[in-house]
Design an enzyme around this catalytic site. Structure first.
Site, PDB file in Angstrom:
ATOM      1  N   HIS A  20       0.869  -1.198   0.000  1.00 64.07           N
ATOM      2  CA  HIS A  20       0.000   0.000   0.000  1.00 64.07           C
ATOM      3  C   HIS A  20       0.898   1.237   0.000  1.00 64.07           C
ATOM      4  CE1 HIS A  20      -3.841   2.132   1.366  1.00 64.07           C
ATOM      5  NE2 HIS A  20      -2.932   3.086   1.192  1.00 64.07           N
ATOM      6  N   HIS A  22       1.599   5.370  -1.721  1.00 69.74           N
ATOM      7  CA  HIS A  22       1.283   6.554  -2.543  1.00 69.74           C
ATOM      8  C   HIS A  22       2.599   7.137  -3.050  1.00 69.74           C
ATOM      9  CE1 HIS A  22      -2.895   6.816  -0.994  1.00 69.74           C
ATOM     10  NE2 HIS A  22      -2.348   6.251   0.068  1.00 69.74           N
ATOM     11  N   ARG A  24       2.406   9.514  -5.774  1.00 73.47           N
ATOM     12  CA  ARG A  24       2.051  10.790  -6.425  1.00 73.47           C
ATOM     13  C   ARG A  24       2.509  10.835  -7.871  1.00 73.47           C
ATOM     14  NH1 ARG A  24      -1.167  10.907  -2.122  1.00 73.47           N
ATOM     15  NH2 ARG A  24      -0.298  11.857  -0.271  1.00 73.47           N
ATOM     16  N   ASN A  48      -5.155   7.339  -6.112  1.00 76.63           N
ATOM     17  CA  ASN A  48      -5.882   8.584  -5.776  1.00 76.63           C
ATOM     18  C   ASN A  48      -5.113   9.838  -6.196  1.00 76.63           C
ATOM     19  OD1 ASN A  48      -3.945   8.164  -3.758  1.00 76.63           O
ATOM     20  ND2 ASN A  48      -5.162   9.197  -2.188  1.00 76.63           N
ATOM     21  N   LYS A 109      -9.376  -0.252  -5.778  1.00 75.47           N
ATOM     22  CA  LYS A 109      -9.376   0.449  -4.492  1.00 75.47           C
ATOM     23  C   LYS A 109     -10.715   1.132  -4.273  1.00 75.47           C
ATOM     24  CE  LYS A 109      -7.935   2.277  -0.691  1.00 75.47           C
ATOM     25  NZ  LYS A 109      -6.747   2.983  -0.265  1.00 75.47           N
ATOM     26  N   HIS A 146     -10.480   1.345   1.838  1.00 72.65           N
ATOM     27  CA  HIS A 146     -10.277   2.352   2.879  1.00 72.65           C
ATOM     28  C   HIS A 146     -11.507   2.252   3.776  1.00 72.65           C
ATOM     29  CE1 HIS A 146      -8.696   6.221   4.525  1.00 72.65           C
ATOM     30  NE2 HIS A 146      -9.924   6.186   5.037  1.00 72.65           N
ATOM     31  N   HIS A 184      -4.620  -0.489   5.934  1.00 74.04           N
ATOM     32  CA  HIS A 184      -4.145   0.299   7.081  1.00 74.04           C
ATOM     33  C   HIS A 184      -5.074   0.249   8.291  1.00 74.04           C
ATOM     34  CE1 HIS A 184      -6.845   3.050   5.066  1.00 74.04           C
ATOM     35  NE2 HIS A 184      -5.972   3.408   4.165  1.00 74.04           N
ATOM     36  N   LEU A 229      -5.099   9.400   7.844  1.00 76.28           N
ATOM     37  CA  LEU A 229      -6.407   8.745   7.941  1.00 76.28           C
ATOM     38  C   LEU A 229      -6.280   7.301   7.472  1.00 76.28           C
ATOM     39  CD1 LEU A 229      -8.708  11.611   6.654  1.00 76.28           C
ATOM     40  CD2 LEU A 229      -8.691  10.626   8.961  1.00 76.28           C
ATOM     41  N   ASP A 257       1.445   2.702   3.495  1.00 81.14           N
ATOM     42  CA  ASP A 257       0.602   3.877   3.289  1.00 81.14           C
ATOM     43  C   ASP A 257       1.441   5.156   3.352  1.00 81.14           C
ATOM     44  OD1 ASP A 257      -1.674   5.291   2.685  1.00 81.14           O
ATOM     45  OD2 ASP A 257      -2.461   5.296   4.723  1.00 81.14           O
ATOM     46  N   HIS A 261       3.091  14.645   1.473  1.00 79.00           N
ATOM     47  CA  HIS A 261       2.466  15.930   1.130  1.00 79.00           C
ATOM     48  C   HIS A 261       3.512  17.015   1.326  1.00 79.00           C
ATOM     49  CE1 HIS A 261      -1.769  14.652   0.940  1.00 79.00           C
ATOM     50  NE2 HIS A 261      -1.482  13.828   1.923  1.00 79.00           N
ATOM     51  N   ALA A 273      -4.160  14.947   5.316  1.00 81.56           N
ATOM     52  CA  ALA A 273      -3.862  13.680   5.997  1.00 81.56           C
ATOM     53  C   ALA A 273      -2.807  12.923   5.207  1.00 81.56           C
ATOM     54  CB  ALA A 273      -5.132  12.843   6.092  1.00 81.56           C
TER      55      ALA A 273
END
Ligand code: DOR
Ligand code: ZN
Length: 355
Positions: A20, A22, A24, A48, A109, A146, A184, A229, A257, A261, A273
Site C-alpha cells: 500500500h 502513494h 504521487r 488517488n 481500491k 479504505h 491500514h 487517515l 501507506d 504531502h 492527511a
C-alpha cells in the site's frame, strides 16, 4: 516481549514488498519513489491522483510515468509497480475485469467518497456496488478498502469500527468469497474482523500505526506530520495492531501507506492527511518487530504473506537488516520551495540495511 538483548543482531529476509503506497506524480514522484524502490521489489500503487486512475489507459500511462521516474541504478531500476483501479459510482464490472485480465491492474481500491485525501471521486454508497463485487468475486480480483464511514455524525475515532459493522460485514456476507484487503487497519475491531473472517480477507498495517497512538498528534502542541487517515487511535488499539502484525499470521502484511504531502499542505489551516514513511520504512518495522521479540516473523509480514495473498511468488533476492544506525532525513527537498517532512525526521533508527 523478549528483552532485545536476546534478539538476533542481524536478520536476512526475502526482499520485501509494500502492499500500500502513494507515490504521487511529477516532481514528487521523482523524489519519493527511489526511497521505496531501493528497498522494496514491488508496491501496490494507490490510484488517488488528482485525476484518479479509473481506466486501463490511465493506469497504463501512470505505470509508465512511474517506470520513467526510477533511478537507473541497481535494485531500484528493477522495481515493479502494481497498479490499482480507483472505483467510482460509474465503474463498470466489464472494464474492471478486462483491465485485470490484461494485467493492467492487480486490484481495485474502494474509497468511500470524501473519506480521505483524493477521495472526492470515490464511491457514494459502498453498499450499492454489488455488481462490481460480484464480478470481482468471480474473477478473484482483490478489493482494497479504505475502511471508514463518512457519516459526520460518527466520531472520527469510531469510523473504522462503524465501517466494519455497517459496510464490510454485510458485503462479506453477500460475497463470501470476495478477496478483501482492509487497508491500514488502526483498531482492535479491524484485527478481530480479519481474524474472524476466512482466508480471503486480510489487512495491511502501517509502520506509523504500530509506533504512535493518538496522543502523539498532540504531544506538546498540534503535530500535523503525525496526522493521517484513518487517524491513530488509543494505545490499546496500537498494542493490538502490534500483536497482530508480529504474530506470524499470513493475514496481516506490510503496507506503509507512505503518503507524502508538501510541508505547506500539512502545516496549514486545514492540513492534509498523510504520513511519509518511505524514507526509512523497513527500518521502522524492524524496530517494532525487535521490540516485540518477534524478528523471526518479520519475513512473513514483510515478504511472504503479501505475495501469498496476491497469488505471487516471494522475491528471489534477499536483504539483510542489522542493528546499526539509519538517520532519518530532517527534510526531503522536492523542487523549488516544496519539501516533505518524513516520519521521525532527524531521528536515528537502530536498524539499518546491510548490502
Ligand atoms: O492519511 C492518508 N493519506 N490516508 C489516506 O487514505 C490517503 C493518504 C493520501 O493520499 O495522502
Ligand atoms: Zn493510502
Amino acid at each position: 516481549m523478549n528483552p532485545p538483548s536476546e534478539n538476533p543482531d542481524t536478520i536476512t529476509i526475502h526482499r520485501p514488498d509494500d502492499w500500500h503506497l502513494h507515490v504521487r506524480d511529477g516532481a514528487m514522484l521523482k523524489t519519493v519513489l527511489p526511497y521505496t524502490a531501493r528497498v522494496f521489489a514491488r508496491a501496490i500503487i494507490m490510484p488517488n491522483l488528482p485525476d484518479p486512475v479509473t481506466t486501463p489507459a490511465k493506469a497504463g500511462a501512470y505505470r509508465r510515468r512511474i517506470l520513467d521516474a526510477l533511478p537507473d541504478d541497481g535494485v531500484a531500476s528493477r522495481f515493479l509497480p502494481l497498479m490499482t483501479c480507483y472505483l467510482t459510482d460509474e465503474t463498470g464490472p466489464a472494464m474492471l475485469a478486462e483491465g485485470f485480465a490484461d494485467g493492467v491492474w492487480v486490484a481495485a481500491k474502494l474509497y468511500p467518497a470524501h473519506a480521505t485525501t483524493g477521495s472526492a471521486h470515490g464511491v457514494t454508497d459502498p453498499l450499492e456496488l454489488g455488481s462490481v463485487y460480484e464480478k470481482m468475486q468471480e474473477i478473484g480480483m482483490p478489493l482494497l478498502i479504505h475502511g471508514e464511514v463518512t457519516d459526520p455524525d460518527v466520531d472520527i475515532f469510531d469510523r473504522e469500527a462503524v465501517f466494519i459493522e455497517r459496510i464490510l460485514t454485510p458485503v462479506i456476507k453477500d460475497f463470501p468469497e470476495l478477496r478483501v484487503v482492509l487497508e491500514h487497519i488502526t483498531t482492535r475491531e479491524g484485527v478481530q474482523f480479519v481474524e474472524g473472517a476466512g482466508n480471503n480477507v486480510a489487512a495491511t498495517i502501517t509502520a506509523h500505526h504500530l509506533i504512535i497512538n493518538r496522543n502523539a498528534m498532540f504531544q506538546g502542541g498540534i503535530r500535523p506530520h503525525r496526522y493521517c487517515l484513518p487517524v491513530a487511535k488509543r494505545e490499546e488499539h496500537r498494542l493490538e495492531l502490534r500483536r497482530a502484525a508480529t504474530s506470524g499470521s499470513p493475514r496481516f502484511f506490510l503496507g506503509t501507506d507512505s503518503a507524502p504531502h508538501a510541508i505547506g499542505d500539512k502545516e496549514a489551516d486545514c492540513g492534509c492527511a498523510g504520513i511519509f514513511t518511505a524514507a526509512a520504512a523497513i527500518e521502522l518495522y524492524a524496530r517494532v518487530f525487535d521490540e516485540e521479540g518477534a524478528l523471526e516473523n518479520l519475513e512473513t509480514f514483510a515478504s511472504r504473506a503479501g505475495p501469498d495473498f496476491y497469488g505471487l511468488e516471494p522475491n528471489d533476492e534477499r536483504i539483510t537488516l542489522a542493528r546499526g544506525e539509519t538517520p532519518v532525513p530532517k527534510i526531503v527537498e522536492v523542487e523549488g520551495d516544496i519539501a516533505v517532512r518524513p516520519f521521525g525526521a532527524g531521528r536515528t533508527l537502530n536498524w539499518e540495511i546491510r548490502d
